[in-house]
Design an enzyme around this catalytic site. Structure first.
Site, PDB file in Angstrom:
ATOM      1  N   LYS A   1       0.729  -1.179  -0.061  1.00  0.00           N
ATOM      2  CA  LYS A   1      -0.126  -0.046  -0.022  1.00  0.00           C
ATOM      3  C   LYS A   1       0.929   1.248  -0.067  1.00  0.00           C
ATOM      4  O   LYS A   1       0.539   2.427  -0.811  1.00  0.00           O
ATOM      5  CB  LYS A   1      -1.078  -0.117   1.206  1.00  0.00           C
TER       6      LYS A   1
ATOM      7  N   ARG B   1      12.140  -6.618   2.152  1.00  0.00           N
ATOM      8  CA  ARG B   1      11.837  -5.361   1.982  1.00  0.00           C
ATOM      9  C   ARG B   1      13.220  -4.367   2.441  1.00  0.00           C
ATOM     10  O   ARG B   1      13.791  -4.811   3.458  1.00  0.00           O
ATOM     11  CB  ARG B   1      10.805  -4.620   2.890  1.00  0.00           C
TER      12      ARG B   1
ATOM     13  N   ARG C   1       1.831  -8.015  13.782  1.00  0.00           N
ATOM     14  CA  ARG C   1       1.580  -6.843  13.138  1.00  0.00           C
ATOM     15  C   ARG C   1       0.334  -7.461  12.207  1.00  0.00           C
ATOM     16  O   ARG C   1      -0.740  -6.566  12.138  1.00  0.00           O
ATOM     17  CB  ARG C   1       2.506  -6.189  11.942  1.00  0.00           C
TER      18      ARG C   1
ATOM     19  N   ARG D   1      -6.236   2.793  11.708  1.00  0.00           N
ATOM     20  CA  ARG D   1      -6.032   1.666  12.128  1.00  0.00           C
ATOM     21  C   ARG D   1      -6.777   0.881  12.721  1.00  0.00           C
ATOM     22  O   ARG D   1      -6.721  -0.381  13.023  1.00  0.00           O
ATOM     23  CB  ARG D   1      -4.627   1.455  12.494  1.00  0.00           C
TER      24      ARG D   1
ATOM     25  N   ARG E   1      13.798  -2.692   8.229  1.00  0.00           N
ATOM     26  CA  ARG E   1      13.242  -2.176   9.262  1.00  0.00           C
ATOM     27  C   ARG E   1      13.197  -3.156  10.811  1.00  0.00           C
ATOM     28  O   ARG E   1      13.253  -4.279  10.387  1.00  0.00           O
ATOM     29  CB  ARG E   1      11.944  -1.782   8.924  1.00  0.00           C
TER      30      ARG E   1
HETATM   31  P1  ADP Z   1       3.463  -1.183   7.320  1.00  0.00           P
HETATM   32  O1  ADP Z   1       3.513   0.058   6.240  1.00  0.00           O
HETATM   33  O2  ADP Z   1       4.599  -2.119   7.348  1.00  0.00           O
HETATM   34  O3  ADP Z   1       1.800  -1.656   7.596  1.00  0.00           O
HETATM   35  P2  ADP Z   1       3.672   1.394   8.843  1.00  0.00           P
HETATM   36  O4  ADP Z   1       4.782   2.028   8.466  1.00  0.00           O
HETATM   37  O5  ADP Z   1       2.453   1.492   8.404  1.00  0.00           O
HETATM   38  O6  ADP Z   1       3.775  -0.449   8.736  1.00  0.00           O
HETATM   39  O7  ADP Z   1       3.396   1.220  10.203  1.00  0.00           O
HETATM   40  C1  ADP Z   1       4.672   1.167  11.371  1.00  0.00           C
HETATM   41  C2  ADP Z   1       4.415   1.237  12.732  1.00  0.00           C
HETATM   42  O8  ADP Z   1       3.836   2.407  12.802  1.00  0.00           O
HETATM   43  C3  ADP Z   1       3.100   0.444  13.243  1.00  0.00           C
HETATM   44  O9  ADP Z   1       3.266  -1.019  13.371  1.00  0.00           O
HETATM   45  C4  ADP Z   1       2.655   1.116  14.506  1.00  0.00           C
HETATM   46  O10 ADP Z   1       3.541   0.869  15.508  1.00  0.00           O
HETATM   47  C5  ADP Z   1       3.086   2.412  13.826  1.00  0.00           C
HETATM   48  N1  ADP Z   1       1.763   3.077  13.179  1.00  0.00           N
HETATM   49  C6  ADP Z   1       1.668   3.582  12.156  1.00  0.00           C
HETATM   50  N2  ADP Z   1       0.440   3.853  11.705  1.00  0.00           N
HETATM   51  C7  ADP Z   1      -0.385   3.850  12.889  1.00  0.00           C
HETATM   52  C8  ADP Z   1      -1.743   4.381  13.441  1.00  0.00           C
HETATM   53  N3  ADP Z   1      -2.500   4.818  12.493  1.00  0.00           N
HETATM   54  N4  ADP Z   1      -1.873   4.255  14.762  1.00  0.00           N
HETATM   55  C9  ADP Z   1      -1.078   3.585  15.601  1.00  0.00           C
HETATM   56  N5  ADP Z   1       0.184   3.178  15.196  1.00  0.00           N
HETATM   57  C10 ADP Z   1       0.454   3.312  13.998  1.00  0.00           C
HETATM   58  P1  ADP Z   2       3.234  -1.558   3.144  1.00  0.00           P
HETATM   59  O1  ADP Z   2       3.260  -0.254   3.023  1.00  0.00           O
HETATM   60  O2  ADP Z   2       1.791  -2.177   2.767  1.00  0.00           O
HETATM   61  O3  ADP Z   2       3.713  -2.065   4.190  1.00  0.00           O
HETATM   62  P2  ADP Z   2       5.264  -1.673   0.880  1.00  0.00           P
HETATM   63  O4  ADP Z   2       4.718  -0.935  -0.105  1.00  0.00           O
HETATM   64  O5  ADP Z   2       6.403  -1.181   1.920  1.00  0.00           O
HETATM   65  O6  ADP Z   2       4.122  -2.228   1.743  1.00  0.00           O
HETATM   66  O7  ADP Z   2       5.809  -3.094   0.085  1.00  0.00           O
HETATM   67  C1  ADP Z   2       6.150  -4.069   0.934  1.00  0.00           C
HETATM   68  C2  ADP Z   2       7.385  -4.799   0.259  1.00  0.00           C
HETATM   69  O8  ADP Z   2       6.686  -5.244  -0.930  1.00  0.00           O
HETATM   70  C3  ADP Z   2       8.629  -3.797  -0.284  1.00  0.00           C
HETATM   71  O9  ADP Z   2       9.723  -4.362  -0.258  1.00  0.00           O
HETATM   72  C4  ADP Z   2       8.113  -3.461  -1.834  1.00  0.00           C
HETATM   73  O10 ADP Z   2       9.078  -3.121  -2.530  1.00  0.00           O
HETATM   74  C5  ADP Z   2       7.450  -4.847  -2.242  1.00  0.00           C
HETATM   75  N1  ADP Z   2       6.127  -4.719  -3.118  1.00  0.00           N
HETATM   76  C6  ADP Z   2       5.190  -3.788  -3.205  1.00  0.00           C
HETATM   77  N2  ADP Z   2       4.371  -3.959  -3.942  1.00  0.00           N
HETATM   78  C7  ADP Z   2       4.666  -5.380  -4.712  1.00  0.00           C
HETATM   79  C8  ADP Z   2       4.009  -6.265  -5.659  1.00  0.00           C
HETATM   80  N3  ADP Z   2       3.067  -5.743  -6.104  1.00  0.00           N
HETATM   81  N4  ADP Z   2       4.809  -7.309  -5.786  1.00  0.00           N
HETATM   82  C9  ADP Z   2       5.797  -7.596  -5.160  1.00  0.00           C
HETATM   83  N5  ADP Z   2       6.524  -6.844  -4.276  1.00  0.00           N
HETATM   84  C10 ADP Z   2       5.914  -5.545  -3.901  1.00  0.00           C
END
Ligand code: ADP
Ligand code: ADP
Ligand code: ZN
Length: 220
Positions: free
Chosen positions: A16, A130, A173, A89, A162
């Site tokens: 996303k 990632r 998560r 969330r 990360r």
């Molecule tokens: P991912 O893209 O892998 O889903 P995010 O970057 O969105 O992860 O979020 C990483 C972390 O940041 C979460 O595990 C949480 O600790 C915090 N976080 C992000 N968005 C929110 C939210 N809307 N409410 C609470 N915590 C959040």
């Molecule tokens: P989120 O924000 O939902 O946690 P990310 O955009 O960070 O997800 O993507 C998670 C991982 O997957 C990253 O390493 C990204 O480069 C990879 N990725 C994203 N979209 C795709 C896809 N359509 N196919 C394969 N890998 C992807």
């Protein structure tokens, strides 16, 4: 002109963030990624950063109040649209956001949720490979590698894994996402405002599907 709001949903690793960034580049809408905002606060050693670090480290949600204040600040930007990545969330955050919308949005403004659906197996694979940059750019070792190994294409920064992209934290998560997201997605579904996207496709294909669906709805 009316304002457009797209709220991305999908489990961690669904892509996303990648898609939200591509959409932000195509439009002139501002992206609000709460995860990126928190990580920037931590990297800058701010007061907020110091108080949220432990939550991110453990893959737990930051308290709603802290999160909402960050979002409200971002919403002050002048723009024709917003893209949310990672907020709301939980049900409480959804209600907070709807209250903010009631205050700030006009009658013709449009808010839609967009769900990027990806299965657990694929998500775990994506997260384990990632690599991230402090500037917010995200890579995948196989599907979206940087031009030079370990170096960000955009800013030249050093890429890292990360802290929360470790198997144990990932499992936590994912569980949290499935527990909390259903009622939020149900809300948008009932409003007739849920766009569903098949997330197990190449990055470019997903982007095209998103653009097509937004065009059909006259959002772009
Ligand atoms: P991912 O893209 O892998 O889903 P995010 O970057 O969105 O992860 O979020 C990483 C972390 O940041 C979460 O595990 C949480 O600790 C915090 N976080 C992000 N968005 C929110 C939210 N809307 N409410 C609470 N915590 C959040
Ligand atoms: P989120 O924000 O939902 O946690 P990310 O955009 O960070 O997800 O993507 C998670 C991982 O997957 C990253 O390493 C990204 O480069 C990879 N990725 C994203 N979209 C795709 C896809 N359509 N196919 C394969 N890998 C992807
Ligand atoms: Zn970078």
């Amino acid at each position: 002109m009316s304002k457009k709001i797209i709220i991305f949903f999908g489990p961690p690793g669904s892509g996303k963030g990648t898609q939200a960034e591509m959409l932000a580049k195509k439009t002139d809408w501002k992206k609000i990624s709460t995860g990126d905002l928190f990580r920037a606060e931590i990297a800058n050693g701010t007061k907020l950063g110091k108080s949220v670090g432990k939550y991110l480290q453990a893959g737990k949600l930051v308290p709603d109040k802290l999160t909402l204040s960050l979002v409200e600040e971002s919403l002050k930007q002048k723009t024709s649209g917003f893209i949310f990545d990672g907020f709301p969330r939980n049900k409480r955050q959804l209600n907070d956001l709807l209250a903010v919308f009631r205050k700030r949005l006009k009658k013709n403004d449009l808010a839609y949720a967009l769900e990027v659906a990806v299965g657990d197996k694929e998500v775990k694979q994506r997260l384990s490979q990632r690599r991230s940059c402090a500037c917010g750019a995200v890579y995948h070792l196989i599907y979206n590698p940087p031009i030079n190994e370990g170096v960000c294409d955009i800013c030249g920064g050093k890429l890292f894994t990360r802290n929360d992209d470790k198997p144990k934290v990932i499992a936590h998560r994912l569980k949290l996402y499935y527990n909390e997201s259903k009622s939020i997605l149900d809300y948008w579904q009932k409003q007739g405002r849920l766009i569903k996207i098949a997330g197990e496709q190449p990055i470019k294909k997903i982007h095209e599907e998103i653009m097509e669906k937004l065009k059909k709805l006259k959002l772009v």
